[in-house]
Design an enzyme around this catalytic site. Structure first.
Site, PDB file in Angstrom:
ATOM      1  N   GLY A  12       0.851  -1.184   0.000  1.00 40.65           N
ATOM      2  CA  GLY A  12       0.000   0.000   0.000  1.00 40.65           C
ATOM      3  C   GLY A  12       0.885   1.232   0.000  1.00 40.65           C
ATOM      4  N   GLU A 170     -16.739  11.873   0.640  1.00 40.79           N
ATOM      5  CA  GLU A 170     -16.181  11.740  -0.724  1.00 40.79           C
ATOM      6  C   GLU A 170     -17.017  10.772  -1.559  1.00 40.79           C
ATOM      7  OE1 GLU A 170     -11.865  11.044  -0.530  1.00 40.79           O
ATOM      8  OE2 GLU A 170     -11.694  13.218  -0.766  1.00 40.79           O
ATOM      9  N   GLN A 319      -1.164  10.370   3.292  1.00 42.57           N
ATOM     10  CA  GLN A 319      -0.162  11.427   3.422  1.00 42.57           C
ATOM     11  C   GLN A 319       0.878  11.027   4.490  1.00 42.57           C
ATOM     12  OE1 GLN A 319      -0.142  16.130   4.859  1.00 42.57           O
ATOM     13  NE2 GLN A 319      -2.078  15.129   4.591  1.00 42.57           N
TER      14      GLN A 319
HETATM   15  P1  FAD Z   1      -3.117   0.437   2.331  1.00 43.99           P
HETATM   16  O1  FAD Z   1      -2.886   1.515   1.364  1.00 43.99           O
HETATM   17  O2  FAD Z   1      -4.507   0.028   2.650  1.00 43.99           O
HETATM   18  O3  FAD Z   1      -2.320  -0.865   1.835  1.00 43.99           O
HETATM   19  C1  FAD Z   1      -2.325  -2.080   2.495  1.00 43.99           C
HETATM   20  C2  FAD Z   1      -1.789  -3.124   1.525  1.00 43.99           C
HETATM   21  O4  FAD Z   1      -1.655  -4.375   2.213  1.00 43.99           O
HETATM   22  C3  FAD Z   1      -2.722  -3.390   0.340  1.00 43.99           C
HETATM   23  O5  FAD Z   1      -1.977  -3.488  -0.842  1.00 43.99           O
HETATM   24  C4  FAD Z   1      -3.352  -4.731   0.680  1.00 43.99           C
HETATM   25  O6  FAD Z   1      -3.731  -5.498  -0.457  1.00 43.99           O
HETATM   26  C5  FAD Z   1      -2.225  -5.411   1.431  1.00 43.99           C
HETATM   27  N1  FAD Z   1      -2.662  -6.464   2.343  1.00 43.99           N
HETATM   28  C6  FAD Z   1      -3.654  -6.379   3.267  1.00 43.99           C
HETATM   29  N2  FAD Z   1      -3.753  -7.545   3.935  1.00 43.99           N
HETATM   30  C7  FAD Z   1      -2.821  -8.366   3.421  1.00 43.99           C
HETATM   31  C8  FAD Z   1      -2.425  -9.699   3.710  1.00 43.99           C
HETATM   32  N3  FAD Z   1      -3.008 -10.415   4.675  1.00 43.99           N
HETATM   33  N4  FAD Z   1      -1.427 -10.234   2.994  1.00 43.99           N
HETATM   34  C9  FAD Z   1      -0.804  -9.525   2.016  1.00 43.99           C
HETATM   35  N5  FAD Z   1      -1.128  -8.269   1.700  1.00 43.99           N
HETATM   36  C10 FAD Z   1      -2.126  -7.694   2.401  1.00 43.99           C
HETATM   37  N6  FAD Z   1      -5.685   9.537   2.896  1.00 43.99           N
HETATM   38  C11 FAD Z   1      -5.129  10.705   2.471  1.00 43.99           C
HETATM   39  O7  FAD Z   1      -4.054  11.088   2.960  1.00 43.99           O
HETATM   40  N7  FAD Z   1      -5.713  11.470   1.509  1.00 43.99           N
HETATM   41  C12 FAD Z   1      -6.857  11.097   0.894  1.00 43.99           C
HETATM   42  O8  FAD Z   1      -7.369  11.807   0.019  1.00 43.99           O
HETATM   43  C13 FAD Z   1      -7.490   9.888   1.310  1.00 43.99           C
HETATM   44  N8  FAD Z   1      -8.614   9.458   0.701  1.00 43.99           N
HETATM   45  C14 FAD Z   1      -9.185   8.277   1.075  1.00 43.99           C
HETATM   46  C15 FAD Z   1     -10.337   7.858   0.422  1.00 43.99           C
HETATM   47  C16 FAD Z   1     -10.941   6.668   0.795  1.00 43.99           C
HETATM   48  C17 FAD Z   1     -12.203   6.236   0.078  1.00 43.99           C
HETATM   49  C18 FAD Z   1     -10.369   5.867   1.815  1.00 43.99           C
HETATM   50  C19 FAD Z   1     -11.018   4.557   2.206  1.00 43.99           C
HETATM   51  C20 FAD Z   1      -9.222   6.270   2.463  1.00 43.99           C
HETATM   52  C21 FAD Z   1      -8.606   7.474   2.106  1.00 43.99           C
HETATM   53  N9  FAD Z   1      -7.430   7.925   2.735  1.00 43.99           N
HETATM   54  C22 FAD Z   1      -6.858   9.114   2.335  1.00 43.99           C
HETATM   55  C23 FAD Z   1      -6.776   7.117   3.767  1.00 43.99           C
HETATM   56  C24 FAD Z   1      -5.686   6.256   3.103  1.00 43.99           C
HETATM   57  O9  FAD Z   1      -6.216   5.535   2.015  1.00 43.99           O
HETATM   58  C25 FAD Z   1      -5.038   5.284   4.093  1.00 43.99           C
HETATM   59  O10 FAD Z   1      -4.592   6.003   5.210  1.00 43.99           O
HETATM   60  C26 FAD Z   1      -3.861   4.572   3.429  1.00 43.99           C
HETATM   61  O11 FAD Z   1      -4.312   3.742   2.393  1.00 43.99           O
HETATM   62  C27 FAD Z   1      -3.056   3.762   4.426  1.00 43.99           C
HETATM   63  O12 FAD Z   1      -1.951   3.215   3.774  1.00 43.99           O
HETATM   64  P2  FAD Z   1      -1.360   1.795   4.215  1.00 43.99           P
HETATM   65  O13 FAD Z   1      -0.111   1.604   3.449  1.00 43.99           O
HETATM   66  O14 FAD Z   1      -1.332   1.688   5.683  1.00 43.99           O
HETATM   67  O15 FAD Z   1      -2.466   0.742   3.735  1.00 43.99           O
HETATM   68  P1  NAD Z   2     -13.600   8.719  10.217  1.00 40.45           P
HETATM   69  O1  NAD Z   2     -13.323   8.064  11.515  1.00 40.45           O
HETATM   70  O2  NAD Z   2     -12.839   9.904   9.842  1.00 40.45           O
HETATM   71  O3  NAD Z   2     -15.152   9.077  10.113  1.00 40.45           O
HETATM   72  C1  NAD Z   2     -16.134   8.158  10.471  1.00 40.45           C
HETATM   73  C2  NAD Z   2     -17.453   8.868  10.746  1.00 40.45           C
HETATM   74  O4  NAD Z   2     -18.425   7.881  11.066  1.00 40.45           O
HETATM   75  C3  NAD Z   2     -17.387   9.828  11.931  1.00 40.45           C
HETATM   76  O5  NAD Z   2     -17.923  11.067  11.535  1.00 40.45           O
HETATM   77  C4  NAD Z   2     -18.206   9.130  13.000  1.00 40.45           C
HETATM   78  O6  NAD Z   2     -18.875  10.025  13.856  1.00 40.45           O
HETATM   79  C5  NAD Z   2     -19.202   8.338  12.163  1.00 40.45           C
HETATM   80  N1  NAD Z   2     -19.782   7.189  12.875  1.00 40.45           N
HETATM   81  C6  NAD Z   2     -19.187   6.359  13.761  1.00 40.45           C
HETATM   82  N2  NAD Z   2     -20.069   5.452  14.222  1.00 40.45           N
HETATM   83  C7  NAD Z   2     -21.241   5.688  13.602  1.00 40.45           C
HETATM   84  C8  NAD Z   2     -22.524   5.088  13.667  1.00 40.45           C
HETATM   85  N3  NAD Z   2     -22.787   4.047  14.448  1.00 40.45           N
HETATM   86  N4  NAD Z   2     -23.508   5.592  12.888  1.00 40.45           N
HETATM   87  C9  NAD Z   2     -23.280   6.652  12.066  1.00 40.45           C
HETATM   88  N5  NAD Z   2     -22.078   7.274  12.001  1.00 40.45           N
HETATM   89  C10 NAD Z   2     -21.070   6.789  12.742  1.00 40.45           C
HETATM   90  O7  NAD Z   2     -13.415   7.538   9.137  1.00 40.45           O
HETATM   91  P2  NAD Z   2     -13.292   7.587   7.561  1.00 40.45           P
HETATM   92  O8  NAD Z   2     -14.128   8.645   6.967  1.00 40.45           O
HETATM   93  O9  NAD Z   2     -13.481   6.177   7.126  1.00 40.45           O
HETATM   94  O10 NAD Z   2     -11.772   7.973   7.328  1.00 40.45           O
HETATM   95  C11 NAD Z   2     -10.736   7.099   7.766  1.00 40.45           C
HETATM   96  C12 NAD Z   2      -9.406   7.808   7.665  1.00 40.45           C
HETATM   97  O11 NAD Z   2      -9.088   8.041   6.293  1.00 40.45           O
HETATM   98  C13 NAD Z   2      -9.401   9.170   8.349  1.00 40.45           C
HETATM   99  O12 NAD Z   2      -8.167   9.364   8.951  1.00 40.45           O
HETATM  100  C14 NAD Z   2      -9.568  10.137   7.220  1.00 40.45           C
HETATM  101  O13 NAD Z   2      -8.946  11.377   7.501  1.00 40.45           O
HETATM  102  C15 NAD Z   2      -8.859   9.413   6.081  1.00 40.45           C
HETATM  103  N6  NAD Z   2      -9.456   9.847   4.809  1.00 40.45           N
HETATM  104  C16 NAD Z   2      -8.962  10.989   4.266  1.00 40.45           C
HETATM  105  C17 NAD Z   2      -9.529  11.472   3.105  1.00 40.45           C
HETATM  106  C18 NAD Z   2      -8.988  12.759   2.502  1.00 40.45           C
HETATM  107  O14 NAD Z   2      -8.001  13.283   3.011  1.00 40.45           O
HETATM  108  N7  NAD Z   2      -9.591  13.271   1.447  1.00 40.45           N
HETATM  109  C19 NAD Z   2     -10.578  10.768   2.492  1.00 40.45           C
HETATM  110  C20 NAD Z   2     -11.059   9.603   3.083  1.00 40.45           C
HETATM  111  C21 NAD Z   2     -10.477   9.147   4.257  1.00 40.45           C
END
Ligand code: FAD
Ligand code: NAD
Length: 404
Positions: A12, A170, A319
């Site tokens: 990741g 988002e 980030q």
């Molecule tokens: P990940 O990126 O989740 O990578 C984990 C990796 O491990 C994956 O490749 C997975 O396949 C692999 N893996 C998992 N389990 C196993 C296993 N058992 N064996 C082998 N491989 C495995 N953060 C931001 O800073 N800016 C954003 O705009 C933002 N937008 C987001 C939008 C969404 C919809 C979501 C869900 C999250 C967003 N985040 C954002 C948060 C961000 O995606 C996570 O914080 C980030 O992905 C964490 O990175 P990581 O390397 O820990 O894990």
């Molecule tokens: P989050 O923890 O930021 O938000 C979860 C939301 O769910 C909260 O507002 C919480 O009050 C609500 N919630 C919790 N229990 C609930 C319930 N029972 N019923 C209804 N609402 C409930 O989690 P996330 O949005 O999945 O984000 C996860 C991480 O990924 C965060 O650190 C976030 O900053 C990051 N992220 C960043 C971006 C970006 O920078 N653009 C985008 C997506 C995710």
């Protein structure tokens, strides 16, 4: 002297950044670098809301791991990690057992359901690329079957999104653009579709700038999205979700699709690894090592650090994961060379939350942004993440260039 083995789990943001930095820092004969990942591709977790809504093809959000690693220095193993035992210094995978001199755990996040009954069984989530594809296909299936049904159940066209954090908002932004397209595709009058966001806290995007939140809510409402705020989801069933509206007041919302976006925890393998953790996240030492283990580093969403300025944990973000990866690579090289490690100091640049491909809100570099400017900034951030891992070539292949 024996060449040390550096075993990195997960490709990741955190794991892959560790590896691309290690391959730059470690000489040809300096160490055996082994990267293990479940898939032979990396996916941009930060684009999962787009793949889930169907506003981008899921292939756009992935690229081959081997296209960004130096195969003369890094051995890539496509395998699932099934157990980690840091006391025995052993990792079990579907490709066999692996030992290490230095271990980096970057296995990412899982959805947090807080034990709420029914969510694990009946709700979908944006937790990995295939899960996001499932969300897209489920919504399309519900819309298609409504069109074909002789006796129509409009709740098939209701989408409930649990959680109005960044992920929930988002995803709603993408749905706001996608629903009109789906209605056209499946001949559905748009007023039949209901998209409802249910948030437990008293506000959307708790803790974010209030003016920007107001803008986001109003933009999403203009696209027909409804909000139920201060009303936690307390149960999910095959039919929909139950929400708590007051002391003893509940409402059941029938919905064909429930997407749970209410928070994350670390990978469950952490819980049985022998490392102290809370919700599968490890409170790491300043240099990103696991407490009590000199040879184990944790990167990304499996790691947990307190921001001393606000006395609260840093949010788990890509980030931070990427910055940690770069620091861990430096620290491992320092250890191999017999030097001291350094503390990881996050360089927080702010946050931008998209509201579809053409709108966003942002609080970054000391300024607030909305609309097309914020949206362009978000694309620059997405492209920068690609650049840091795979250079200009990867940006050209996978980048986002539609700025207007
Ligand atoms: P990940 O990126 O989740 O990578 C984990 C990796 O491990 C994956 O490749 C997975 O396949 C692999 N893996 C998992 N389990 C196993 C296993 N058992 N064996 C082998 N491989 C495995 N953060 C931001 O800073 N800016 C954003 O705009 C933002 N937008 C987001 C939008 C969404 C919809 C979501 C869900 C999250 C967003 N985040 C954002 C948060 C961000 O995606 C996570 O914080 C980030 O992905 C964490 O990175 P990581 O390397 O820990 O894990
Ligand atoms: P989050 O923890 O930021 O938000 C979860 C939301 O769910 C909260 O507002 C919480 O009050 C609500 N919630 C919790 N229990 C609930 C319930 N029972 N019923 C209804 N609402 C409930 O989690 P996330 O949005 O999945 O984000 C996860 C991480 O990924 C965060 O650190 C976030 O900053 C990051 N992220 C960043 C971006 C970006 O920078 N653009 C985008 C997506 C995710």
């Amino acid at each position: 002297m024996k060449r040390p083995t550096i075993l990195v789990l997960g490709a990741g943001y955190g794991g892959l950044t560790t590896v691309v930095n290690l391959q730059k820092l470690v000489g040809q004969d300096g160490a055996n670098i082994v990267l293990v990942n479940k898939n032979d591709y990396h996916y941009e977790s930060t684009w999962l809301h787009e793949a889930g809504a169907g506003t981008i093809d899921s292939n756009k959000a992935r690229y081959d791991v081997e296209s960004v690693i130096d195969k003369s220095k890094v051995k890539f193993v496509k395998a699932e990690v099934t157990n980690i035992d840091v006391t025995e210094r052993l990792v079990e995978t579907t490709a066999g057992k692996m030992d290490y001199d230095y271990l980096v755990i970057g296995l990412g996040f899982e959805g947090e359901t807080f034990g709420i009954p029914g969510l694990d069984t009946y709700a979908l989530a944006l937790t990995n690329l295939n899960a996001a594809r499932q969300v897209r296909e489920h919504i399309e299936y519900q819309f298609a079957s409504w069109s074909l049904d002789e006796v129509k159940d409009d709740s098939k066209l209701t989408i409930v999104v649990g959680g109005a954090g960044f992920t929930g908002i988002e995803f709603l932004g993408e749905l706001g653009n996608r629903v009109p397209e789906l209605c056209k595709e499946f001949d559905i009058p748009q007023e039949k579709v209901r998209v409802l966001c249910v948030e437990a806290a008293p506000m959307v995007l708790p803790g974010f700038d209030e003016g920007l939140v107001e803008y986001a809510v109003s933009q999403l409402q203009k696209k027909g999205i409804e909000f139920s705020i201060g009303t936690p989801v307390v149960e999910a069933t095959e039919e929909g979700v139950k929400i708590k509206k007051g002391e003893d007041e509940f409402e059941f919302i029938k919905a064909g699709t429930v997407v749970w976006a209410a928070g994350v925890r670390g990978n469950k393998l952490i819980e049985t690894s022998g490392i102290e953790n809370a919700r599968a996240r490890v409170r790491v030492e300043a240099d990103m090592r696991a407490p009590g283990f000199e040879d184990v580093f944790i990167v990304g969403d499996c790691a947990f650090m307190i921001n001393p300025e606000v006395d609260r944990p840093y949010p788990p973000t890509a980030q931070i994961a990427m910055q940690q990866g770069a620091q861990i690579a430096k620290n491992i090289v320092s250890l191999i060379e017999g030097n001291e490690t350094s503390a990881f100091v996050p360089d927080l640049k702010g946050a931008v939350c998209s509201l579809g491909h053409d709108d966003a809100i942002g609080d970054a570099m000391g300024r607030k942004f909305t609309g097309k400017t914020a949206s362009a900034l978000k694309k620059v951030i997405d492209n920068r993440a690609l650049f840091l891992v795979g250079g200009a070539g990867l940006v050209l292949k996978k980048g986002k260039f539609k700025f207007l």
